[in-house]
Design a protein around this motif. Structure first.
Motif, mmCIF file in Angstrom:
data_model
loop_
_atom_site.group_PDB
_atom_site.id
_atom_site.type_symbol
_atom_site.label_atom_id
_atom_site.label_comp_id
_atom_site.label_asym_id
_atom_site.label_seq_id
_atom_site.Cartn_x
_atom_site.Cartn_y
_atom_site.Cartn_z
ATOM 1 N N ARG A 59 -46.886 0.722 0.626
ATOM 2 C CA ARG A 59 -46.840 1.692 -0.485
ATOM 3 C C ARG A 59 -46.236 1.059 -1.726
ATOM 4 N NH1 ARG A 59 -44.990 7.160 2.881
ATOM 5 N NH2 ARG A 59 -46.989 7.401 3.960
ATOM 6 N N ALA A 60 -45.388 0.044 -1.527
ATOM 7 C CA ALA A 60 -44.792 -0.662 -2.663
ATOM 8 C C ALA A 60 -45.696 -1.792 -3.154
ATOM 9 C CB ALA A 60 -43.418 -1.209 -2.272
ATOM 10 N N GLY A 61 -46.897 -1.907 -2.572
ATOM 11 C CA GLY A 61 -47.880 -2.862 -3.092
ATOM 12 C C GLY A 61 -47.874 -4.230 -2.435
ATOM 13 N N VAL A 62 -47.206 -4.364 -1.309
ATOM 14 C CA VAL A 62 -47.141 -5.663 -0.631
ATOM 15 C C VAL A 62 -47.579 -5.494 0.813
ATOM 16 C CG1 VAL A 62 -45.613 -7.525 0.129
ATOM 17 C CG2 VAL A 62 -45.237 -6.441 -2.087
ATOM 18 N N ARG A 63 -48.503 -6.339 1.240
ATOM 19 C CA ARG A 63 -48.868 -6.331 2.662
ATOM 20 C C ARG A 63 -47.957 -7.316 3.388
ATOM 21 N NH1 ARG A 63 -55.055 -7.415 3.540
ATOM 22 N NH2 ARG A 63 -54.899 -8.555 1.589
ATOM 23 N N ALA B 189 -45.040 -14.268 6.932
ATOM 24 C CA ALA B 189 -45.789 -15.518 6.890
ATOM 25 C C ALA B 189 -46.020 -15.942 5.451
ATOM 26 C CB ALA B 189 -47.136 -15.341 7.595
ATOM 27 N N ALA B 190 -45.948 -17.233 5.215
ATOM 28 C CA ALA B 190 -46.371 -17.781 3.927
ATOM 29 C C ALA B 190 -47.414 -18.860 4.205
ATOM 30 C CB ALA B 190 -45.186 -18.376 3.183
ATOM 31 N N PRO C 187 -50.288 -9.341 -2.984
ATOM 32 C CA PRO C 187 -49.384 -10.160 -2.169
ATOM 33 C C PRO C 187 -49.578 -9.881 -0.673
ATOM 34 C CG PRO C 187 -48.192 -9.119 -3.980
ATOM 35 C CD PRO C 187 -49.574 -8.551 -3.987
ATOM 36 N N ASN C 188 -49.705 -10.947 0.105
ATOM 37 C CA ASN C 188 -50.021 -10.811 1.525
ATOM 38 C C ASN C 188 -49.145 -11.775 2.321
ATOM 39 O OD1 ASN C 188 -51.132 -10.962 4.078
ATOM 40 N ND2 ASN C 188 -53.238 -11.260 3.401
ATOM 41 N N PHE C 189 -48.215 -11.223 3.076
ATOM 42 C CA PHE C 189 -47.320 -12.039 3.903
ATOM 43 C C PHE C 189 -47.527 -11.722 5.381
ATOM 44 C CE2 PHE C 189 -45.528 -11.788 -0.296
ATOM 45 C CZ PHE C 189 -45.060 -13.079 -0.542
ATOM 46 N N LEU C 190 -48.730 -11.238 5.705
ATOM 47 C CA LEU C 190 -49.022 -10.872 7.092
ATOM 48 C C LEU C 190 -49.359 -12.110 7.909
ATOM 49 C CD1 LEU C 190 -51.209 -7.758 6.320
ATOM 50 C CD2 LEU C 190 -48.956 -7.715 7.400
ATOM 51 N N GLY C 191 -48.877 -12.104 9.140
ATOM 52 C CA GLY C 191 -49.166 -13.217 10.039
ATOM 53 C C GLY C 191 -49.471 -12.676 11.423
ATOM 54 N N GLY C 192 -48.761 -13.195 12.419
ATOM 55 C CA GLY C 192 -49.054 -12.790 13.789
ATOM 56 C C GLY C 192 -50.293 -13.493 14.284
ATOM 57 N N GLY C 193 -50.533 -14.692 13.770
ATOM 58 C CA GLY C 193 -51.663 -15.499 14.253
ATOM 59 C C GLY C 193 -52.837 -15.507 13.300
ATOM 60 N N VAL C 194 -52.978 -14.481 12.454
ATOM 61 C CA VAL C 194 -54.065 -14.445 11.464
ATOM 62 C C VAL C 194 -53.422 -14.572 10.086
ATOM 63 C CG1 VAL C 194 -55.862 -13.009 10.430
ATOM 64 C CG2 VAL C 194 -55.522 -12.997 12.901
ATOM 65 N N ARG C 195 -53.890 -15.508 9.303
ATOM 66 C CA ARG C 195 -53.314 -15.691 7.969
ATOM 67 C C ARG C 195 -54.391 -15.988 6.944
ATOM 68 N NH1 ARG C 195 -50.057 -18.845 11.071
ATOM 69 N NH2 ARG C 195 -51.110 -20.670 10.231
#
Lengths: 493, 445, 129
Positions: free
Chosen positions: B394-398, B416-417, B66-74
Motif C-alpha cells: 500500500r506504501a508503493g513497495v513490493r 532481496a536486492a 520498487p521490488n525487493f521480493l525474493g524467495g527464489g524468484v527475482r
C-alpha cells in the motif's frame, strides 16, 4: 529452411566480445564481501558474441526449425493448431508479477485464474479444478495421487494395487501409474477400434484402483460404451481417470464429467492452444468430482470477503506438485482463448476439427493410405501406408514436400501406424495439398525407390545417425568434441 | 472470434467428400444423452475488448516500481534482444523435435543449453530441462534412490520450503521417507546421520540467502554411500563454487534467475545436471550430437529408450515434455550477457544486497546475518509478516516475503536486492519500512 | 536364421549354453538381435544376484525400443560381460559369442527341460516373423 551449416554459439565466440550490458554497480570487491564463502575456481566457458552475432545465430537457428506458423503440422494426439498472436500480447501484461507479492496487489491475475478455473469446470463437467500442474503428465501424477489418497482414506489402499489402461494408451498413463506404485494391466482394443469391453469387464475386480482412458482414444475413436464402462468401474469401487489429450474433439459438445469420469487432466497446449514452444512449457490443469476435492494439490485458490487468496491450510491435500501456483503465463493465454471464442466458438472448434479429420481421412484413403478402422473418426485417425511402403520412409519423404509428418508408429496396436490430426485451423486447401503430397510420394516410391528411400534431401540435414548418437553420447560441446566426431567419420569412411 | 477458416462452401464440400449430411452425423458415436449439454460461459469478446479487459485486470496488480521480493524468484536484467530472439514464431510454434531433420534449430539450441548448464554447474551432463526447480530437485532425489537403491532422503531445512513440499509429494508416491536437517544459525550443519540415505540435498544459497559451503556435505554424503544433490541458484554460479567443483553428484534448481520473467511463478524451467556415471538414470529429454548420411553435423533426441513413450510402465519417470521455450530464453540470455555480463549481474547483486543490508542496519532495523549471503537476507520485524507485506504494498513497495515459522526467527521477512536495485528504490523501501512500523532492532528483539 | 544346436532357448529369445562346472552362459538369439536392430546399450544384472527363471534381469536397448531380458534358469549371477558397456554392437555382430550377456551358476539341471531345443525355437521364430 536454411541448409547452411550453423556453427555453435561456442564456435562463434571470440574472447572480449559482448552483447548486452547490465547496469553498472560499483562497490567493494565481491571477494571481500563474501569472505568465508567458497568461491568458484574455474570460470565457466560461456560464449562471447556481439549483439548482431547473437541475433544472426538465433535467427538462423529459427530458419532451421519447422513450425505451425510455417506449414501444416498434423501430428496425431498433439493438436498442433494455430496459436493466436494476441495471446502472446495478453501474457506479456502479467509477466512482471511476482508469486510472493501480497495477494491484495495481485487481485487482477487471481480473478483471471479464478475465472479460468470456472470455465474449465464448466467445460469438463467437474466440480473443482487445480491449475497447478506444469504439464499433462504432471497433471496425471497429481490425479493418480488424489485417487490413491481417496482409496487410502477409505482404508483400501493396500487392497487396490491395479490400474487398467487400454493397449492404445499414451505411454505416460502406465508410466504415471507405476510412479505411484501401481501394477498396470492392459486391455486390448476390439475389432471396431474401441476398447474390448468384455475383456475390460473381466479385468475388473476390487483390486482395481483406477481405470485410465483417453476419449476419444488415440485411435481417434469415441468409446461409445463409455457409460457402461464407467458404471462397471464404479461398481467395483475403481475411479475413472480421463486423459484430456484428445479433448479437442469434443470441447463444448460433451463433457468427461457427464460420462462418469472422476478425474480429468487437460493439456492446455493442445485444446486451449497455448504454444508448444518446441516441447514445453505445457500446462496440465486437473479437474475432480467433489469426493476428490479435499485431496487437490495445495494451495487452492479461494474467494471470500477479502477477495481472492491462496488457501494453504489443506490437511487432506496430496501436497504440492510444484513451486508457486502453475504456469501462469500459459493460463493467461488459455483464458484469452476461451473468452474470445465463447461456448459457440469452442463447439465450432470441435466440429471443424472432426470435419477436417474426416475429410483428410477420405482424401488420404483416395491416395492409397487407408484408415486402420473403416469408420468415421473424431479429431484424428490412424492410417496405414500403401502396401510395401514403410511409414518411416513416407514420413521422411513428406519433409521434402515441406510438410510435417503425422505421428508415426503410434499407437503401438496398429502396425506402421500413421496417426493424423489436422486440427480445425487448417483449410481444406492445405489438407488437399497434404493428401496430394502423399499421393506423389506413393508414385515416387514406385517410380524411383532409391530416391524414395534416400529422402529427405532438401532439409538442413538429412537422416541422422541415431545409433552412433546413443552408443557414444555427445551431450555437450567441448573443444575436443569436434575432433572426436571428425575421427568417427574417418573411421566410418 | 474464430480461427477456423471454413466457408459455407468448404463445409458443404467436405461433407460431400466424407459422405454425410451434416457435421453432427460425425458425432454419432457420442451417446445422444451426452451430446451438446446446456452450458453457460461468458459471452465472447473481440480482440479490442479482450485486451481492454486484460489490461484492466493487469492494471489492478502491482507489477512496476520498487521490488525487493525474493524467495527464489527475482527480477534480474533481461535485455530486449533475449525476448525478441526467443519469441520468434518458429520456436514458439514448434513441437518436440521428433523429426530431427526439420528441427535442427531447437535441437542445436538445446545442445547449447546443455553445454551452458554443464559449464555453470561444473558437471558434465545436463538434460534438456525440467518443469521447475522444485520438481527438478524431486526428480534428483528419485534418481539418487534408483542409483543407491535406498529409500531415505535427507534435506536441509535451508532447501526452499516449497521444494521440500514437492519432494514430500513425490517421495510419498513411492513410500520413501524425507528427513529434514535443522539449520544452525542461518547455515546447515553437516548432518551426522546419513546412514541408509540415498542423498543429501543442500540448497546454495539457502532459502534465507545464506551461502553454504558444499564441500563438507559432499564428503559426508560420499562417506555414507549417498549422493550430494546441490540445489543451486544459477545466477550465483559465476561467483560461487560450482557444484561439480565441490564434489556434488547432481545439480538441480530453477532457471528463472537466468533470464525468465517472474510471471507470477511460471513458466520458468528446472535444470538437472549430473555426473557421467548417472547418465542412464537421468530422466527427461536429452539432445546428442551426431552426423547425417552426408557426414554433416546434426543433433537428435537421444537415449530415448529411458523415456515413458518407449518404456511405458518401466520408464525412469513419467515426464514427457520439458520447458523448452523458457530454457531457450535462458540460453539466449546467457549468450547475450556472456561470461563477463553474467559475472557483472552476480557481482551487482551481491554488492546491492550488502549495501541494502548495511543501510537497513544503519537505519536501526534488525537484519539477520551470520556469514556470507548472496541476494537475500532475513529481516526481523515487529509485526505479522503478512500484514507488513500488505502495508508495504500500500506504501508503493513490493517487498517482504514472510519467513516461515519453521525457521524459528520469529516474525521475519526476506528482502532481496539485485543488480537492478536503484538507490532511490532503497530510499523508498527504507521510508516505507519506517512508515509501516517494521520495527527497529531494539523493539524486535 | 542362425540357431546353433549346441544350446537351449527360451521362448522370450534368450539362449543358455550347456552347463560347464555348473556355469551357464546366457545371451540373446540372432533372431532377437535382428528384431531389436542396432543395440546401443545394455543394462546388466549385478554379480552375486540370485535370480529365478523368468525374472527380468537385464535390459537391451536399441534406439527406439528397450527389451527386458529374462533369466532362462534359476541361479546366481557369476559374471557379466563388461565389454558390452563400451561395445554394445557385439550383440548384433556376434550374439552367440562375444555378445554374451552374463553367466549364471546353476544348481543341477533344474528347469533346463523347460527350455526349447534349436528346432522348437526355430518354429517360435517362424511364427513371430
Amino acid at each position: 529452411m536454411s541448409g547452411h551449416d550453423a556453427p555453435l554459439l561456442f564456435e562463434r565466440s571470440r574472447a572480449g566480445r559482448r552483447a548486452a550490458r547490465p547496469p553498472r554497480v560499483d562497490g567493494p570487491p565481491v571477494e571481500e564481501l563474501l569472505a568465508g564463502a567458497a568461491l568458484r575456481e574455474v570460470a565457466p566457458k560461456l560464449p562471447e558474441v556481439s549483439e548482431l552475432d547473437l541475433v544472426r545465430h538465433f535467427t538462423q537457428l529459427a530458419h532451421r526449425q519447422f513450425s505451425i506458423d510455417g506449414n501444416v503440422y498434423p501430428l496425431g494426439s498433439c493438436t498442433m493448431k494455430y496459436n493466436p498472436k494476441v495471446h502472446e500480447d495478453a501474457a506479456m501484461l502479467f509477466a512482471d508479477l511476482h508469486p510472493y507479492q501480497d495477494p491484495e496487489s495481485a487481485q487482477g491475475i487471481l480473478s483471471l485464474l479464478g475465472g479460468l478455473q470456472h470455465d474449465l469446470e464448466v467445460l469438463t463437467g467437474m466440480d473443482e479444478v487445480t491449475l497447478q500442474p506444469a504439464a499433462g503428465a504432471h497433471g496425471e501424477l497429481a490425479g493418480m495421487l488424489m485417487i490413491r489418497a481417496y482409496h487410502r482414506a477409505a482404508g483400501e489402499d493396500a487392497q487396490r494395487r491395479i490400474v487398467i489402461v487400454p493397449d492404445a494408451a499414451h505411454g505416460t498413463n502406465p508410466a504415471t501409474a507405476s510412479m505411484v506404485g501401481y501394477d498396470v494391466v492392459e486391455v486390448p482394443t476390439g475389432p471396431n477400434g474401441e476398447m474390448d469391453v468384455a475383456a475390460f469387464e473381466a479385468a475388473l475386480s476390487p483390486e482395481v484402483a483406477a481405470v485410465m482412458l483417453t476419449n476419444p482414444s488415440t485411435l481417434g475413436i469415441f468409446e461409445s460404451q463409455i457409460r457402461r464402462i464407467a458404471d462397471a468401474a464404479h461398481a467395483v469401487g475403481a475411479q475413472l481417470y480421463y486423459d484430456g489429450a484428445n479433448l479437442n474433439a469434443i470441447v463444448g459438445k460433451a463433457r468427461p464429467g457427464d460420462m462418469g469420469f472422476d478425474v480429468v487432466h487437460l493439456n492446455l497446449h493442445k485444446t486451449f492452444t497455448t504454444p508448444h514452444g518446441g516441447g514445453g512449457p505445457g500446462t496440465g490443469p486437473v479437474g475432480v468430482k467433489e469426493h476428490l476435492a479435499p485431496y487437490l494439490p495445495a494451495p487452492v485458490l479461494t474467494h471470500g470477503d477479502d477477495g481472492w487468496r491462496w488457501d494453504e491450510d489443506r490437511p487432506r491435500s496430496i501436497g504440492r506438485m510444484r513451486s508457486y501456483y502453475g504456469n501462469v503465463g500459459n493460463l493467461v493465454r488459455a483464458y484469452a482463448y476461451i473468452r474470445t471464442l465463447g461456448l459457440d466458438g469452442l463447439r465450432d472448434v470441435a466440429e471443424k476439427a472432426v470435419l477436417n479429420a474426416n475429410y483428410l481421412r477420405v482424401r488420404m484413403a483416395e491416395q492409397g493410405y487407408p484408415s486402420a478402422y473403416d469408420r468415421s473418426c473424431m479429431h484424428e485417425f490412424v492410417a496405414r501406408p500403401p502396401e510395401g511402403l514403410r511409414t518411416l520412409d513416407v514420413a521422411k519423404a513428406l519433409l521434402d514436400e515441406g510438410m510435417h509428418p503425422m505421428t508415426v508408429y503410434f499407437p503401438l496396436v496398429v502396425k506402421e501406424a500413421m496417426m493424423v490430426e489436422p486440427t480445425e485451423t487448417e483449410s481444406l486447401e492445405s489438407l488437399d495439398a497434404y493428401a496430394e503430397a502423399l499421393g506423389r510420394i506413393r508414385e515416387l516410391a514406385v517410380a524411383d525407390p532409391e530416391a524414395f528411400a534416400a529422402a529427405p534431401r532438401t532439409t538442413p540435414v538429412r537422416r541422422l545417425d541415431e545409433v552412433a548418437a546413443a552408443r557414444r553420447p555427445v551431450l555437450r560441446w567441448s573443444p575436443e568434441t569436434h575432433e572426436a566426431i571428425s575421427g568417427r567419420e574417418d573411421e566410418a569412411g | 472470434m474464430a480461427y477456423t477458416p471454413h466457408t459455407d462452401d468448404d463445409v458443404r464440400r467436405a461433407l460431400t467428400t466424407i459422405g454425410v449430411d451434416d457435421v453432427q452425423a460425425l458425432f454419432a458415436s457420442v451417446p445422444a444423452e451426452l451430446r451438446d449439454p446446456s452450458l453457460s460461459l461468458a459471452e465472447p469478446m473481440d480482440e479490442v475488448r479482450l485486451l481492454d479487459h486484460l489490461r484492466d485486470l493487469a492494471d489492478a496488480d502491482a507489477s512496476r516500481g520498487p521490488n525487493f521480493l525474493g524467495g527464489g524468484v527475482r527480477r534480474h536484467f533481461i535485455p530486449a534482444v533475449t525476448r525478441h530472439l526467443t519469441f520468434q514464431s518458429e520456436f514458439v510454434t514448434a513441437y518436440t523435435p521428433y523429426q530431427a531433420e526439420v528441427s535442427q534449430g531447437m535441437l542445436q539450441a538445446t545442445f547449447e543449453y546443455q553445454t551452458i548448464m554443464s559449464e555453470l554447474t561444473g558437471l558434465p551432463v545436463s538434460n534438456a530441462s525440467m518443469y521447475d526447480g522444485a520438481s527438478a530437485v524431486a526428480e534428483a532425489a528419485l534418481l539418487a534412490m534408483r542409483t543407491t537403491r535406498r529409500e531415505r532422503v535427507v534435506a536441509s531445512r535451508g532447501v526452499h520450503p516449497e521444494t521440500r513440499q514437492v519432494l514430500a509429494t513425490y517421495l510419498d508416491a513411492l513410500g520413501a521417507t524425507l528427513d529434514v536437517v535443522d539449520l544452525g544459525g542461518l547455515a546447515t550443519p553437516v548432518p551426522a546421520d546419513l546412514a541408509d540415505a540415498a542423498c543429501l540435498i543442500v540448497q546454495n544459497p539457502n532459502h534465507l540467502g545464506r551461502i553454504e559451503n558444499l564441500e563438507p556435505f559432499a564428503e559426508a554424503a560420499h562417506a555414507a554411500g549417498a549422493l550430494l544433490v546441490a540445489a543451486v541458484d544459477p545466477i550465483s554460479l559465476p561467483l560461487l563454487q560450482a557444484p561439480g567443483e565441490a564434489g556434488a553428484d547432481v545439480a538441480a534448481g530453477d532457471g528463472q534467475t537466468l533470464g525468465v520473467p517472474a510471471q507470477y511463478g511460471g513458466p520458468h524451467f528446472g535444470f538437472l545436471v549430473v555426473g557421467e556415471r548417472l547418465i542412464r538414470q537421468l530422466p527427461g529429454r536429452l539432445v546428442g550430437q551426431t552426423s547425417d548420411v552426408d557426414g554433416r553435423r546434426g543433433f537428435v533426441l537421444t537415449l530415448q529408450a529411458r523415456e515413458q513413450h518407449i518404456r511405458r510402465a518401466k520408464a525412469k519417470s513419467n515426464i514427457c515434455s520439458n520447458h523448452q521455450l523458457t530454457a531457450l530464453m535462458a540460453t539466449v540470455n546467457v549468450a547475450a550477457l556472456g561470461p563477463q555480463g553474467l559475472r557483472e549481474v552476480a557481482t551487482g547483486t551481491v554488492r546491492n544486497a550488502y549495501a541494502l543490508a548495511d543501510r537497513l542496519e544503519r537505519e536501526g532495523f534488525d537484519v539477520v546475518r551470520d556469514g556470507p549471503f548472496f541476494a537475500e537476507f532475513p529481516l526481523r520485524v515487529a509485526r505479522d509478516p503478512n500484514d507488513l507485506r500488505r502495508d508495504l504494498h500500500r506504501a508503493g513497495v513490493r517487498a517482504g516475503v514472510p519467513v516461515p515459522v519453521e525457521y524459528g526467527l520469529g516474525p521475519a521477512v526476506l528482502l532481496a536486492a539485485t543488480e537492478l536495485t536503484r538507490p532511490d528504490e532503497v530510499d523508498a523501501l527504507v521510508a516505507a519500512l519506517h512508515a509501516v512500523g517494521a520495527g527497529r532492532a531494539e523493539a524486535v528483539r | 536364421m542362425n540357431i546353433p544346436e549346441d544350446r537351449n532357448y527360451a521362448a522370450t529369445h534368450e539362449w543358455a549354453s550347456e552347463p560347464q562346472d555348473g556355469i551357464v552362459t546366457v545371451g540373446i538369439s540372432d533372431f532377437a538381435q535382428d528384431q531389436l536392430g542396432d543395440v546401443v546399450f545394455v543394462e546388466l544384472p549385478e554379480v552375486g544376484a540370485a535370480v529365478d527363471a523368468g525374472d527380468a534381469v537385464a535390459v537391451v536397448e536399441s534406439v527406439k525400443t528397450a527389451s527386458d531380458i529374462y533369466a532362462p534358469l534359476t541361479g546366481t549371477v557369476e559374471e557379466v560381460n563388461d565389454d558390452l558397456e563400451a561395445a554394445p554392437e557385439r550383440i548384433n555382430e556376434d550374439p552367440y559369442g562375444a555378445g554374451w550377456l552374463f553367466r549364471l551358476r546353476v544348481e543341477g539341471d533344474d528347469g533346463r527341460d523347460e527350455l526349447l531345443d534349436a528346432d522348437a525355437y526355430r518354429s517360435v521364430c517362424e511364427e513371430e516373423a
